[in-house]
Design an enzyme around this catalytic site. Structure first.
Site, PDB file in Angstrom:
ATOM      1  N   GLY A  36       0.882  -1.116   0.105  1.00 47.89           N
ATOM      2  CA  GLY A  36      -0.085  -0.008   0.173  1.00 47.89           C
ATOM      3  C   GLY A  36       0.799   1.314  -0.049  1.00 47.89           C
ATOM      4  N   HIS A  37       1.714   1.213   0.981  1.00 44.50           N
ATOM      5  CA  HIS A  37       2.656   2.502   0.997  1.00 44.50           C
ATOM      6  C   HIS A  37       3.532   2.549  -0.244  1.00 44.50           C
ATOM      7  CE1 HIS A  37       2.705   1.418   5.325  1.00 44.50           C
ATOM      8  NE2 HIS A  37       2.333   2.718   5.370  1.00 44.50           N
TER       9      HIS A  37
END
Ligand code: AMP
Length: 280
Positions: A36-37
């Site tokens: 996600g990051h």
């Protein structure tokens, strides 16, 4: 990749770099990096000449000491991931660097910080806004990337930028999910195998609610959603709200063309998960 712990040395580097770099992108994180990051960072790489990632577990946004103590810290592995995706700069300050004296400022965002996360995590958004404003002043990015995973945070940062006239373009990245639908989160690694197996029920519940919305009253949709999670022995709901997607005002009736946010927070053991769906 350059790594800075000190504000002054980062600023000296960025000052020099700015002379021949037209666009700086910034991705603030608390580390324990996952896909996600990395998706935010990859988008930032595509849209900027230089990308700065910060890793800092900000104590002023934790209302729960246990949560702060247990928050995963994996700086060595994070550094490798950042190098792999060719992030240019990592800023990983210490607490004393960020708060040489105790922080005395406080932020208020009206309705936006009173509901949902704001209601259940006292002081969370004031602490978050404090550290984000400090980062914006330190890094002075052209563009900043935030995930829809923390929708309320995104809306508050949008308000912060407008209220304090930061010359920063804010970008919202869609939620990155595991194959079974669970929204990626640094806290997922704290789930036991049995809890992990139940965690995707949260997203399933949101999808069911979205299906029911055009056909049933909002109170009924909320009731059925809670009922579904109870029956499925899924995560224990702390709140489930259906609200306007920009203001987070609770909706009393569903309007097909109104931005609508379905936001949920729930516990599996002592691990707190949040997720949301945006319609329109
Ligand atoms: P955190 O490290 O949890 O503070 O997250 C740093 C940034 O990454 C925030 O803007 C989050 O909204 C974003 N983020 C975290 N998880 C996800 C995800 N699964 N999908 C998209 N963005 C995410």
């Amino acid at each position: 990749m350059l790594i800075f712990e000190s504000i002054v040395s980062l600023q000296q580097y960025l000052k020099k770099t700015r002379e021949n770099t037209s666009k700086i992108g910034f991705v603030p994180t608390m580390g324990a990096l996952h896909e996600g990051h990395l998706a935010l960072l990859k988008q930032a790489k595509q849209e900027n000449d230089l990308v700065v990632c910060s890793i800092y577990v900000n104590p002023t946004q934790f209302d729960n000491q246990e949560d702060l103590t247990h928050y995963p810290r994996t700086l060595a592995a994070d550094t490798e991931k950042l190098k792999y995706i060719q992030c240019d700069v990592l800023f990983a300050p210490t607490n004393i660097e960020m708060y040489p004296t105790p922080s005395l400022v406080a932020f208020s965002f009206g309705h936006l910080d009173k509901v949902m996360e704001g209601q259940y995590r006292a002081g969370h958004f004031s602490g978050m806004a404090t550290v984000v404003a400090k980062f914006f002043n330190i890094v002075q990015p052209d563009t900043a990337y935030f995930g829809q995973k923390d929708l309320q945070q995104y809306l508050i940062v949008d308000q912060l930028i407008k209220s304090l006239s930061f010359p920063i373009q804010l970008v919202r990245h869609p939620i990155v999910r595991e194959a079974d639908g669970l929204a990626m989160s640094s806290r997922n690694r704290r789930l036991s195998p049995a809890q992990r197996a139940k965690a995707p029920k949260l997203y399933e519940a949101l999808q069911l609610a979205a299906d029911w919305l055009p056909k049933a009253a909002i109170v009924e949709v909320k009731r059925r959603t809670q009922e579904f999670l109870l029956q499925a022995e899924g995560p224990k709901v702390e709140y489930f709200e259906i609200a306007h997607g920009h203001t987070l005002e609770a909706l009393t009736t569903y309007q097909p063309n109104t931005p609508t946010a379905l936001c949920i927070a729930a516990f599996l053991g002592d691990v707190r998960l949040i997720d949301n769906l945006l319609l329109h």
